[in-house]
Write a protein that holds these residues in place. Structure first.
Motif, PDB file in Angstrom:
ATOM      1  N   GLU A   3      -8.064   4.390  -6.424  1.00 32.10           N
ATOM      2  CA  GLU A   3      -7.547   3.342  -5.540  1.00 32.10           C
ATOM      3  C   GLU A   3      -6.990   3.915  -4.238  1.00 32.10           C
ATOM      4  OE1 GLU A   3      -8.091   0.397  -6.420  1.00 32.10           O
ATOM      5  OE2 GLU A   3      -8.372   0.515  -8.588  1.00 32.10           O
ATOM      6  N   PRO A  37      -8.284   4.725  -1.338  1.00 26.04           N
ATOM      7  CA  PRO A  37      -8.618   4.036  -0.084  1.00 26.04           C
ATOM      8  C   PRO A  37      -7.846   2.727   0.096  1.00 26.04           C
ATOM      9  CG  PRO A  37     -10.604   4.798  -1.193  1.00 26.04           C
ATOM     10  CD  PRO A  37      -9.476   4.980  -2.162  1.00 26.04           C
ATOM     11  N   LEU A  38      -7.640   2.004  -1.013  1.00 22.18           N
ATOM     12  CA  LEU A  38      -6.875   0.758  -0.942  1.00 22.18           C
ATOM     13  C   LEU A  38      -5.436   1.050  -0.502  1.00 22.18           C
ATOM     14  CD1 LEU A  38      -6.857  -1.987  -3.721  1.00 22.18           C
ATOM     15  CD2 LEU A  38      -4.760  -1.281  -2.595  1.00 22.18           C
ATOM     16  N   ILE A  39      -4.829   2.085  -1.095  1.00 23.08           N
ATOM     17  CA  ILE A  39      -3.448   2.432  -0.772  1.00 23.08           C
ATOM     18  C   ILE A  39      -3.331   2.851   0.694  1.00 23.08           C
ATOM     19  CG2 ILE A  39      -1.573   4.044  -1.308  1.00 23.08           C
ATOM     20  CD1 ILE A  39      -2.766   4.146  -4.213  1.00 23.08           C
ATOM     21  N   GLY A  66      -5.332   2.076   3.166  1.00 20.52           N
ATOM     22  CA  GLY A  66      -5.562   0.921   4.028  1.00 20.52           C
ATOM     23  C   GLY A  66      -4.348   0.009   4.101  1.00 20.52           C
ATOM     24  N   ALA A  67      -3.679  -0.187   2.977  1.00 18.59           N
ATOM     25  CA  ALA A  67      -2.475  -1.027   2.960  1.00 18.59           C
ATOM     26  C   ALA A  67      -1.378  -0.395   3.815  1.00 18.59           C
ATOM     27  CB  ALA A  67      -1.991  -1.224   1.520  1.00 18.59           C
ATOM     28  N   VAL A 108       1.159  -7.686  -0.020  1.00 22.08           N
ATOM     29  CA  VAL A 108       0.802  -6.566  -0.891  1.00 22.08           C
ATOM     30  C   VAL A 108       1.291  -6.906  -2.294  1.00 22.08           C
ATOM     31  CG1 VAL A 108       1.058  -4.091  -1.333  1.00 22.08           C
ATOM     32  CG2 VAL A 108       1.127  -4.948   1.029  1.00 22.08           C
ATOM     33  N   ARG A 160      -3.706  -9.864   0.738  1.00 25.95           N
ATOM     34  CA  ARG A 160      -4.489  -8.897   1.517  1.00 25.95           C
ATOM     35  C   ARG A 160      -4.748  -7.601   0.729  1.00 25.95           C
ATOM     36  NH1 ARG A 160      -7.989  -8.055   5.694  1.00 25.95           N
ATOM     37  NH2 ARG A 160      -7.427  -6.211   6.891  1.00 25.95           N
ATOM     38  N   HIS A 161      -3.708  -7.051   0.112  1.00 28.49           N
ATOM     39  CA  HIS A 161      -3.860  -5.790  -0.614  1.00 28.49           C
ATOM     40  C   HIS A 161      -3.402  -5.986  -2.051  1.00 28.49           C
ATOM     41  CE1 HIS A 161      -4.721  -3.732   3.141  1.00 28.49           C
ATOM     42  NE2 HIS A 161      -3.664  -4.325   3.666  1.00 28.49           N
ATOM     43  N   TRP A 162      -4.342  -5.955  -2.965  1.00 31.52           N
ATOM     44  CA  TRP A 162      -4.062  -6.257  -4.368  1.00 31.52           C
ATOM     45  C   TRP A 162      -4.271  -4.979  -5.163  1.00 31.52           C
ATOM     46  CZ3 TRP A 162      -2.480 -10.844  -6.593  1.00 31.52           C
ATOM     47  CH2 TRP A 162      -2.536 -10.912  -7.992  1.00 31.52           C
ATOM     48  N   PHE A 163      -3.178  -4.343  -5.571  1.00 33.62           N
ATOM     49  CA  PHE A 163      -3.287  -3.134  -6.369  1.00 33.62           C
ATOM     50  C   PHE A 163      -3.012  -3.462  -7.829  1.00 33.62           C
ATOM     51  CE2 PHE A 163      -1.604   0.316  -8.776  1.00 33.62           C
ATOM     52  CZ  PHE A 163      -2.505   1.332  -8.527  1.00 33.62           C
ATOM     53  N   THR A 214      -6.316   9.450   2.549  1.00 40.82           N
ATOM     54  CA  THR A 214      -6.886   9.114   1.247  1.00 40.82           C
ATOM     55  C   THR A 214      -6.945  10.363   0.368  1.00 40.82           C
ATOM     56  OG1 THR A 214      -8.192   7.318   2.181  1.00 40.82           O
ATOM     57  CG2 THR A 214      -8.922   8.195   0.069  1.00 40.82           C
TER      58      THR A 214
END
Lengths: 199, 218
Positions: A22, A24-26, A28-29, A139, A153-156, B28
């Motif tokens: 995850e 890239p998600l983190i 990006g958030a 988030v 927007r950002h779902w972890f 990342t």
């Protein structure tokens, strides 16, 4: 014979390792959170039970960082004021605990962070939904089977439904979010404020 | 995060490096590295403290059977961990056995009164002096092991005859030298963040062990 503590640690390994996927998600958030802070936004954090302690942790992390020399950023926990919280829930019901506060305290440029394992408390889901409709950057830190809330927007999602393991993963994720926000804010403005414009 | 640290960890951040995709790639990669660090750190804690955790779980369960109350304390992020410890014992998810536990970090009126009138070093010790009884449990958290108010809390807890459990980081700091902590767990890291993450696992595992012990024959 395997000791009980060995079993407890073994259960934690696969979901903890899965966090790397995850990344890239983190990142990006954190990138979008930094842009909000740069533009004067504030962070509003909320959760119930252990997630309430996480909301308080997140707020103190940003306002008074543990790392010496890091910049102080405006972040408020919506769980700390017993007088306000009980008054809001008395007036609007438990499910509105955070949504009602966000209606008063949230502004479109702010950041809303809702924290909790799955099943996510109704009050946290409603808080996130209110933040979406209010134009806040949203988030969510939750568990694996939590149904995604439209518009967040950002779902972890930690890949576990064990609430304790999910919390352990959430602590790592919000520590990294905090650190990356600091990194992005150290950059010249164009990086953080409008990624598209740079291209 | 100071600027020199940022440059060391994220080489793309140096002046003139204005490719946003490269920056996202770099952060990342650093995120993946941090995930690897916490996984490794938890394994180190398990290897170092597995038997001690099992022993502490039994000791806590025995104390609760004898009517103990648990008091948790710490500062900042560790203060929120103290709140999490108390919440977990007092109000676990359905199926868990509720046990008497209180965080000494939650009462802002009391904390600010003690801090303002006497000094911040006493904020936990004074509360323990009032609430604590022989056989109760004191759980103190400090990532450095050196928070004076946490150490003074343990001194008071020991004086009262409480069972003391300490969570520290780095080398354990003064908490490791004080001689006031019955069960000490030192997370071997110099990162405040990684220490807190591993400490969260330590108190969660302790809670699970207490629950298992209480479910068994007394």
């Amino acid at each position: 014979m395997t000791a009980p503590s060995d079993l407890a640690f073994a259960r934690r390994l696969p979901p903890a390792e899965a966090v790397a996927e995850e990344a890239p998600l983190i990142a990006g958030a954190a990138h979008e959170m930094a842009a909000r802070f740069r533009a004067g936004g504030r962070l509003l954090a909320f959760g119930t039970g252990a997630g309430a302690a996480d909301a308080a942790h997140l707020a103190v992390e940003f306002v008074h960082p543990a790392v010496v020399g890091a910049r102080a950023l405006p972040a408020i926990s919506l769980v700390n004021d017993g007088a306000a919280l009980t008054a809001v829930t008395r007036a609007h019901g438990h499910g509105q605990a955070f949504a009602a506060q966000l209606r008063m305290l949230g502004r479109p440029g702010d950041i809303a962070v809702g924290i909790g394992p799955s099943p996510l408390c109704r009050s946290v889901r409603r808080g996130l939904a209110e933040a979406v409709s209010g134009g806040l950057l949203t988030v969510a830190l939750t568990g694996t089977t939590e149904p995604v809330l439209p518009g967040v927007r950002h779902w972890f999602a930690a890949r576990t439904d064990d609430p304790r393991i999910a919390k352990e993963i959430h602590v790592t994720v919000y520590h990294i979010l905090w650190e990356l926000v600091q990194v992005f804010l150290d950059q010249p403005a164009p990086h953080s404020s409008a990624r598209e414009a740079v291209r | 995060m100071t600027a020199p640290d940022a440059l060391a960890l994220y080489p793309f951040l140096r002046p003139g490096a204005d490719d946003p995709d490269a920056l996202l790639t770099a952060v990342t990669r650093s995120t993946v590295e941090k995930v690897r660090q916490i996984v490794t750190l938890r394994e180190q804690v398990r290897q170092r403290y597995g038997p001690e955790l099992d022993a502490c779980g039994y000791a806590l369960a025995a104390a609760f059977r004898s009517g103990a109350r648990l008091y948790a304390f710490g500062n900042g992020g560790s203060g929120t961990d103290a709140a999490s410890v108390a919440q977990l014992f007092l109000a676990p998810d359905p199926g868990g056995r509720a046990l008497p536990a209180t965080s000494l970090t939650a009462d802002v009126a009391l904390l600010s009164a003690l801090g303002n009138d006497v000094g911040f070093d006493v904020v936990f010790a004074r509360q323990l002096a009032v609430f604590g009884r022989r056989g109760d449990i004191a759980v103190g958290l400090s990532t450095s092991g050196g928070s004076t108010n946490v150490l003074d809390g343990f001194t008071e807890a020991r004086r009262l005859g409480m069972l003391t459990v300490g969570l520290a980081g780095s080398g354990g700091g003064r908490m490791a030298e004080a001689g006031t902590v019955d069960h000490l767990f030192v997370v071997p890291s110099s990162s405040v963040h990684r220490i807190q993450e591993a400490q969260t696992t330590v108190y969660h595992v302790l809670w699970e062990l207490v629950q298992q012990a209480l479910a068994g024959p007394g």
